[in-house]
Design a protein around this motif. Structure first.
Motif, short mmCIF file in Angstrom:
data_model
loop_
_atom_site.label_atom_id
_atom_site.label_comp_id
_atom_site.label_asym_id
_atom_site.label_seq_id
_atom_site.Cartn_x
_atom_site.Cartn_y
_atom_site.Cartn_z
N TRP A 53 -14.72 3.81 16.61
CA TRP A 53 -14.79 2.59 17.41
C TRP A 53 -13.79 1.56 16.93
O TRP A 53 -13.11 0.91 17.72
CB TRP A 53 -16.21 2.04 17.31
CG TRP A 53 -16.35 0.65 17.81
CD1 TRP A 53 -16.43 0.25 19.10
CD2 TRP A 53 -16.44 -0.53 17.00
NE1 TRP A 53 -16.56 -1.13 19.17
CE2 TRP A 53 -16.57 -1.63 17.89
CE3 TRP A 53 -16.40 -0.78 15.64
CZ2 TRP A 53 -16.68 -2.94 17.45
CZ3 TRP A 53 -16.51 -2.09 15.20
CH2 TRP A 53 -16.65 -3.14 16.10
N GLY A 54 -13.67 1.37 15.62
CA GLY A 54 -12.82 0.34 15.06
C GLY A 54 -11.36 0.74 14.94
O GLY A 54 -10.54 -0.09 14.53
N GLY A 55 -11.04 1.97 15.27
CA GLY A 55 -9.66 2.42 15.24
C GLY A 55 -9.29 3.30 14.08
O GLY A 55 -8.18 3.86 14.07
N ARG A 100 -23.25 8.96 18.68
CA ARG A 100 -24.22 8.71 17.61
C ARG A 100 -23.60 8.13 16.36
O ARG A 100 -24.29 7.54 15.53
CB ARG A 100 -24.95 10.01 17.27
CG ARG A 100 -25.91 10.47 18.37
CD ARG A 100 -26.37 11.88 18.13
NE ARG A 100 -25.35 12.86 18.49
CZ ARG A 100 -25.45 14.16 18.30
NH1 ARG A 100 -26.52 14.65 17.69
NH2 ARG A 100 -24.49 14.98 18.68
N ARG A 101 -22.29 8.30 16.19
CA ARG A 101 -21.61 7.82 14.98
C ARG A 101 -20.34 7.08 15.37
O ARG A 101 -19.22 7.55 15.09
CB ARG A 101 -21.25 8.99 14.06
CG ARG A 101 -22.44 9.62 13.37
CD ARG A 101 -22.09 11.03 12.89
NE ARG A 101 -21.96 11.92 14.04
CZ ARG A 101 -22.95 12.66 14.51
NH1 ARG A 101 -24.14 12.62 13.94
NH2 ARG A 101 -22.78 13.46 15.56
N PRO A 102 -20.47 5.93 16.01
CA PRO A 102 -19.29 5.24 16.54
C PRO A 102 -18.33 4.74 15.47
O PRO A 102 -17.14 4.53 15.76
CB PRO A 102 -19.88 4.06 17.31
CG PRO A 102 -21.22 3.84 16.71
CD PRO A 102 -21.72 5.21 16.33
N TYR A 103 -18.81 4.58 14.23
CA TYR A 103 -17.96 4.01 13.19
C TYR A 103 -17.28 5.06 12.33
O TYR A 103 -16.56 4.72 11.39
CB TYR A 103 -18.80 3.09 12.30
CG TYR A 103 -19.46 1.99 13.08
CD1 TYR A 103 -20.83 2.03 13.33
CD2 TYR A 103 -18.73 0.93 13.59
CE1 TYR A 103 -21.45 1.02 14.05
CE2 TYR A 103 -19.33 -0.07 14.33
CZ TYR A 103 -20.69 -0.02 14.55
OH TYR A 103 -21.30 -1.00 15.28
N SER A 104 -17.50 6.31 12.64
CA SER A 104 -16.95 7.39 11.82
C SER A 104 -16.27 8.44 12.69
O SER A 104 -16.55 8.55 13.88
CB SER A 104 -18.07 8.08 11.02
OG SER A 104 -18.77 7.16 10.24
N VAL A 105 -15.41 9.20 12.06
CA VAL A 105 -14.83 10.36 12.71
C VAL A 105 -15.41 11.60 12.05
O VAL A 105 -15.33 11.73 10.83
CB VAL A 105 -13.30 10.38 12.58
CG1 VAL A 105 -12.74 11.67 13.19
CG2 VAL A 105 -12.69 9.17 13.26
N VAL A 106 -16.02 12.44 12.83
CA VAL A 106 -16.60 13.66 12.28
C VAL A 106 -15.90 14.87 12.90
O VAL A 106 -15.37 14.80 14.00
CB VAL A 106 -18.12 13.72 12.49
CG1 VAL A 106 -18.79 12.61 11.70
CG2 VAL A 106 -18.47 13.63 13.96
N VAL A 107 -15.93 15.95 12.17
CA VAL A 107 -15.17 17.13 12.56
C VAL A 107 -15.94 18.15 13.40
O VAL A 107 -15.40 18.69 14.35
CB VAL A 107 -14.58 17.82 11.30
CG1 VAL A 107 -13.93 19.15 11.65
CG2 VAL A 107 -13.57 16.90 10.63
N PRO A 108 -17.18 18.45 13.05
CA PRO A 108 -17.85 19.55 13.75
C PRO A 108 -17.98 19.32 15.26
O PRO A 108 -18.31 18.22 15.70
CB PRO A 108 -19.24 19.60 13.10
CG PRO A 108 -19.05 18.96 11.78
CD PRO A 108 -18.03 17.90 11.98
N THR A 109 -17.75 20.37 16.02
CA THR A 109 -17.90 20.26 17.47
C THR A 109 -19.33 19.89 17.85
O THR A 109 -19.55 19.22 18.86
CB THR A 109 -17.53 21.59 18.15
OG1 THR A 109 -18.37 22.63 17.63
CG2 THR A 109 -16.08 21.95 17.89
N THR A 110 -20.29 20.30 17.04
CA THR A 110 -21.69 20.04 17.36
C THR A 110 -22.05 18.56 17.29
O THR A 110 -23.11 18.15 17.78
CB THR A 110 -22.61 20.82 16.42
OG1 THR A 110 -22.22 20.55 15.06
CG2 THR A 110 -22.52 22.32 16.67
N ALA A 111 -21.20 17.76 16.68
CA ALA A 111 -21.47 16.33 16.57
C ALA A 111 -21.16 15.57 17.86
O ALA A 111 -21.57 14.44 18.02
CB ALA A 111 -20.66 15.73 15.43
#
Length: 125
Positions: A53-55, A100-111
């Motif tokens: 979200w924050g870039g 669900r996690r707007p402030y982070s970048v996550v890798v798994p496709t399931t996220a």
């Protein structure tokens, strides 16, 4: 109804550039993280790049220094600039949204909760 629509794919020669775009609707775009994934024939879908979200952003090692992800919250779009393309970049590219996690970048496709239909990128040697 949430929709993610990719555009900008195509065919280029090795060393060329393409820009992908994904337009989102039906969700609060500024409150979600976005990602780009790709899937080549016979391979699993893999993370390419993501932007929170924050870039803040993250990239797969295979594209670092060549690809750049960006977002325009006013236009509900996320882009992927791809330079120095290689034949191994050939794949269908998908954008995805993680609400669900707007402030982070996550890798798994399931996220990721929502996916676009994909756009083909073909890089010839």
């Amino acid at each position: 109804q949430v929709q993610l629509v990719e555009s900008g794919g195509g065919s280029v020669q090795a060393g060329g550039s393409l820009r992908l775009s994904c337009t989102a609707s039906g969700l609060t775009f500024s409150s979600i993280a976005m990602g780009w994934f790709r899937q080549a024939p016979g391979n699993e879908r893999e993370f390419v790049a993501g932007i929170a979200w924050g870039g803040n952003s993250a990239y797969a090692d295979s594209v670092k220094g060549r690809f750049t992800i960006s977002r325009d919250n006013a236009k509900n779009t996320v882009g992927l600039e791809m330079h120095s393309l290689k034949p191994e970049d050939t794949a269908v590219y998908y954008c995805a949204a993680d609400r669900r996690r707007p402030y982070s970048v996550v890798v798994p496709t399931t996220a990721y909760d929502y996916w676009g239909q994909g756009t083909q990128v073909t890089v010839s040697a």
